[in-house]
Scaffold this motif. Structure first.
Motif, PDB file in Angstrom:
ATOM      1  N   THR A  25      22.885 -23.486  27.866  1.00  0.00           N
ATOM      2  CA  THR A  25      24.210 -24.097  27.936  1.00  0.00           C
ATOM      3  C   THR A  25      24.085 -25.614  27.991  1.00  0.00           C
ATOM      4  O   THR A  25      23.291 -26.151  28.767  1.00  0.00           O
ATOM      5  CB  THR A  25      24.971 -23.604  29.183  1.00  0.00           C
ATOM      6  N   SER A  26      24.845 -26.303  27.160  1.00  0.00           N
ATOM      7  CA  SER A  26      24.855 -27.763  27.143  1.00  0.00           C
ATOM      8  C   SER A  26      25.969 -28.278  28.040  1.00  0.00           C
ATOM      9  O   SER A  26      27.098 -27.778  27.988  1.00  0.00           O
ATOM     10  CB  SER A  26      25.052 -28.284  25.709  1.00  0.00           C
ATOM     11  N   PHE A  27      25.647 -29.282  28.851  1.00  0.00           N
ATOM     12  CA  PHE A  27      26.592 -29.826  29.810  1.00  0.00           C
ATOM     13  C   PHE A  27      26.726 -31.339  29.644  1.00  0.00           C
ATOM     14  O   PHE A  27      25.805 -32.010  29.176  1.00  0.00           O
ATOM     15  CB  PHE A  27      26.127 -29.555  31.250  1.00  0.00           C
ATOM     16  N   VAL A  28      27.871 -31.845  30.068  1.00  0.00           N
ATOM     17  CA  VAL A  28      28.071 -33.274  30.254  1.00  0.00           C
ATOM     18  C   VAL A  28      28.376 -33.494  31.734  1.00  0.00           C
ATOM     19  O   VAL A  28      28.751 -32.568  32.451  1.00  0.00           O
ATOM     20  CB  VAL A  28      29.221 -33.815  29.381  1.00  0.00           C
ATOM     21  N   LEU A  29      28.217 -34.717  32.201  1.00  0.00           N
ATOM     22  CA  LEU A  29      28.436 -35.008  33.611  1.00  0.00           C
ATOM     23  C   LEU A  29      29.908 -34.997  33.981  1.00  0.00           C
ATOM     24  O   LEU A  29      30.756 -35.487  33.239  1.00  0.00           O
ATOM     25  CB  LEU A  29      27.858 -36.379  33.958  1.00  0.00           C
ATOM     26  N   ALA A  56      24.641 -38.676  31.121  1.00  0.00           N
ATOM     27  CA  ALA A  56      23.513 -37.761  30.954  1.00  0.00           C
ATOM     28  C   ALA A  56      23.922 -36.587  30.096  1.00  0.00           C
ATOM     29  O   ALA A  56      25.098 -36.222  30.022  1.00  0.00           O
ATOM     30  CB  ALA A  56      23.011 -37.271  32.313  1.00  0.00           C
ATOM     31  N   ALA A  57      22.938 -36.016  29.445  1.00  0.00           N
ATOM     32  CA  ALA A  57      23.109 -34.780  28.691  1.00  0.00           C
ATOM     33  C   ALA A  57      22.144 -33.755  29.275  1.00  0.00           C
ATOM     34  O   ALA A  57      20.954 -34.051  29.462  1.00  0.00           O
ATOM     35  CB  ALA A  57      22.829 -35.006  27.208  1.00  0.00           C
ATOM     36  N   ILE A  58      22.652 -32.574  29.575  1.00  0.00           N
ATOM     37  CA  ILE A  58      21.862 -31.538  30.237  1.00  0.00           C
ATOM     38  C   ILE A  58      21.968 -30.248  29.440  1.00  0.00           C
ATOM     39  O   ILE A  58      23.075 -29.823  29.083  1.00  0.00           O
ATOM     40  CB  ILE A  58      22.365 -31.290  31.676  1.00  0.00           C
ATOM     41  N   THR A  59      20.848 -29.644  29.172  1.00  0.00           N
ATOM     42  CA  THR A  59      20.806 -28.298  28.632  1.00  0.00           C
ATOM     43  C   THR A  59      20.078 -27.428  29.644  1.00  0.00           C
ATOM     44  O   THR A  59      18.954 -27.743  30.039  1.00  0.00           O
ATOM     45  CB  THR A  59      20.068 -28.247  27.273  1.00  0.00           C
ATOM     46  N   TYR A  60      20.740 -26.342  30.075  1.00  0.00           N
ATOM     47  CA  TYR A  60      20.173 -25.523  31.148  1.00  0.00           C
ATOM     48  C   TYR A  60      20.175 -24.059  30.755  1.00  0.00           C
ATOM     49  O   TYR A  60      21.195 -23.521  30.305  1.00  0.00           O
ATOM     50  CB  TYR A  60      20.969 -25.719  32.440  1.00  0.00           C
ATOM     51  N   SER A  68      15.205 -25.795  28.936  1.00  0.00           N
ATOM     52  CA  SER A  68      16.126 -26.736  29.579  1.00  0.00           C
ATOM     53  C   SER A  68      15.647 -28.175  29.362  1.00  0.00           C
ATOM     54  O   SER A  68      14.440 -28.441  29.336  1.00  0.00           O
ATOM     55  CB  SER A  68      16.222 -26.442  31.074  1.00  0.00           C
ATOM     56  N   THR A  69      16.599 -29.100  29.222  1.00  0.00           N
ATOM     57  CA  THR A  69      16.271 -30.513  29.015  1.00  0.00           C
ATOM     58  C   THR A  69      17.281 -31.397  29.739  1.00  0.00           C
ATOM     59  O   THR A  69      18.419 -30.989  29.996  1.00  0.00           O
ATOM     60  CB  THR A  69      16.286 -30.889  27.517  1.00  0.00           C
ATOM     61  N   VAL A  70      16.843 -32.621  30.034  1.00  0.00           N
ATOM     62  CA  VAL A  70      17.723 -33.622  30.657  1.00  0.00           C
ATOM     63  C   VAL A  70      17.399 -34.981  30.058  1.00  0.00           C
ATOM     64  O   VAL A  70      16.231 -35.343  29.902  1.00  0.00           O
ATOM     65  CB  VAL A  70      17.515 -33.699  32.182  1.00  0.00           C
ATOM     66  N   SER A  71      18.433 -35.731  29.723  1.00  0.00           N
ATOM     67  CA  SER A  71      18.259 -37.141  29.368  1.00  0.00           C
ATOM     68  C   SER A  71      19.386 -37.926  30.018  1.00  0.00           C
ATOM     69  O   SER A  71      20.515 -37.443  30.115  1.00  0.00           O
ATOM     70  CB  SER A  71      18.265 -37.339  27.851  1.00  0.00           C
ATOM     71  N   ALA A  72      19.055 -39.129  30.502  1.00  0.00           N
ATOM     72  CA  ALA A  72      20.047 -39.922  31.224  1.00  0.00           C
ATOM     73  C   ALA A  72      19.863 -41.401  30.942  1.00  0.00           C
ATOM     74  O   ALA A  72      18.742 -41.870  30.718  1.00  0.00           O
ATOM     75  CB  ALA A  72      19.949 -39.668  32.722  1.00  0.00           C
ATOM     76  N   THR A  73      20.975 -42.125  30.970  1.00  0.00           N
ATOM     77  CA  THR A  73      20.974 -43.576  30.836  1.00  0.00           C
ATOM     78  C   THR A  73      21.826 -44.165  31.960  1.00  0.00           C
ATOM     79  O   THR A  73      22.950 -43.716  32.190  1.00  0.00           O
ATOM     80  CB  THR A  73      21.537 -44.013  29.478  1.00  0.00           C
TER      81      THR A  73
END
Length: 211
Positions: A25-29, A56-60, A68-73
């Motif tokens: 599942t892809s998430f936004v903050l 941030a973009a989160i896939t869980y 699962s992945t996370v990227s943040a700025t």
């Protein structure tokens, strides 16, 4: 006995099973309910601060953490500790040098299981002042599921707490002051604490209904 009860129970089982077996599942903050914070020792106390501008973009995938992945700025100019003079100093070359290095970034490289299905580790690259170092976020999964209010769906929600401790000198943040009694004003170690509320992106119709 309610003759619809068995049907309702069956539907709940089917929906729950479908959710558990879902794709990543892809998430936004949900920034209104999240915080990118930190704690650092100052003399004999802990000073807490946060950054107010970040994304941030989160896939869980709870069934396959490796997917699962996370990227943040984070915009370091948005630092906030509650003291204007201190915040201004933290934006200077002594600390984040926000004019030259306007963003802090994190990108995961691996997600590993922890002691149980509620805990895992997110390994990744943290970049501050154009210096990139590996870090490990100890992460607790607080829960995930579909949410609706007043009959209107607001998407799937998920919550996480992630923590790690870094040595700020590893990223070139070395400013300090010696005390007459011995020791230093600031500790080198900084605890990062991320309280994350995340939601699936809403379609335009659902977003309009939420407003």
């Amino acid at each position: 006995m309610n003759r619809f009860a068995p049907l309702a129970a069956l539907a709940a089982i089917v929906l729950t099973a479908g959710f558990a077996a879902a794709e990543p599942t892809s998430f936004v903050l949900d920034r209104a309910h999240s915080e990118v914070g930190f704690n650092v020792r100052h003399f004999f106390t802990q000073v807490h601060g946060r950054f107010n501008d970040y994304d941030a973009a989160i896939t869980y995938d709870p069934k396959n953490l490796a997917a699962s992945t996370v990227s943040a700025t984070i915009r370091d100019s948005s630092i906030f500790t509650g003291v204007d003079r201190r915040d201004a100093h933290l934006r200077t070359q002594d600390f984040f040098w926000a004019d030259k290095y306007p963003t802090i970034t994190f990108k995961s490289t691996k997600v590993l299981p922890g002691k149980d299905d509620k805990h895992f580790q997110v390994q990744g690259d943290l970049t501050i002042r154009d210096v990139t170092k590996p870090v490990t976020l100890d992460t607790e999964f607080l829960g995930m599921g579909p949410i609706s209010m007043s009959g209107h769906s607001i998407g799937t929600q998920a919550g996480f707490i992630a923590k790690t401790t870094i040595n700020r000198k590893d990223w070139g943040i070395v400013w300090n002051r010696a005390l007459d009694q011995g020791g230093m004003m600031l500790d080198d170690d900084v605890e990062l604490v991320l309280n994350i509320a995340a939601t699936t992106p809403m379609n335009p119709t659902a977003a309009a209904q939420k407003k």
